[in-house]
Write a protein that holds these residues in place. Structure first.
Motif, PDB file in Angstrom:
ATOM      1  N   ALA A 102      37.510  42.486  47.208  1.00 22.58           N
ATOM      2  CA  ALA A 102      36.042  42.509  47.146  1.00 22.58           C
ATOM      3  C   ALA A 102      35.612  42.597  45.687  1.00 22.58           C
ATOM      4  N   ALA A 103      34.446  42.063  45.379  1.00 19.26           N
ATOM      5  CA  ALA A 103      33.919  42.158  44.020  1.00 19.26           C
ATOM      6  C   ALA A 103      33.630  43.619  43.693  1.00 19.26           C
ATOM      7  N   ARG A 104      33.882  44.015  42.450  1.00 17.02           N
ATOM      8  CA  ARG A 104      33.698  45.404  42.018  1.00 17.02           C
ATOM      9  C   ARG A 104      32.904  45.446  40.715  1.00 17.02           C
ATOM     10  N   VAL A 105      32.310  46.612  40.444  1.00 16.45           N
ATOM     11  CA  VAL A 105      31.623  46.865  39.178  1.00 16.45           C
ATOM     12  C   VAL A 105      32.381  47.983  38.476  1.00 16.45           C
ATOM     13  N   ILE A 106      32.630  47.788  37.169  1.00 22.20           N
ATOM     14  CA  ILE A 106      33.367  48.775  36.380  1.00 22.20           C
ATOM     15  C   ILE A 106      32.526  49.185  35.185  1.00 22.20           C
ATOM     16  N   MET A 107      32.406  50.473  34.985  1.00 25.00           N
ATOM     17  CA  MET A 107      31.758  51.015  33.791  1.00 25.00           C
ATOM     18  C   MET A 107      32.856  51.597  32.912  1.00 25.00           C
ATOM     19  N   SER A 108      32.915  51.139  31.667  1.00 27.44           N
ATOM     20  CA  SER A 108      33.939  51.606  30.720  1.00 27.44           C
ATOM     21  C   SER A 108      33.248  52.238  29.525  1.00 27.44           C
TER      22      SER A 108
END
Length: 115
Positions: A102-108
């Motif tokens: 599934a598409a994901r969002v990542i905050m770095s």
């Protein structure tokens, strides 16, 4: 000094989260003696793995990322789970790989402290 990056990771893909930023390679003019670098990443659901390499060092092989709220930056020091010393000009590979399909969002968030 720090850099925050929000990444939309398509399903079942891999990305270098710092690719194309001015900190993909540690700037020698800004950090002539290197830097102490701290890493934090949050993803919106399980199934995202993180790998961190600095120069020739493998600081972390594929490991699960912490889960957090979308569009909220990682909190210092709670979400900073990894650090390394980086020499001037070394490449910083902060990679993410989705295993969930599934598409994901990542905050770095990556913090740099001059040596």
């Amino acid at each position: 000094m720090q850099i925050a990056v929000r990444t939309a990771l398509p399903a079942s893909t891999q990305a270098n989260l710092l690719a194309g930023t001015q900190f993909e390679f540690l700037p020698a003019r800004m950090f002539p003696r290197g830097a102490f670098v701290e890493f934090a990443t949050l993803t919106d659901a399980t199934g995202v793995l993180r790998t961190v390499q600095t120069g020739a060092d493998v600081a972390e092989e594929e490991s699960p990322m912490n889960i957090g709220t979308i569009n909220v930056q990682p909190v210092y020091p709670d979400n900073f789970t990894l650090n390394d010393f980086v020499a001037p000009g070394e490449k910083i590979n902060l990679k993410a790989r989705d295993t969930s399909g599934a598409a994901r969002v990542i905050m770095s968030l990556v913090r740099f402290t001059p040596i």
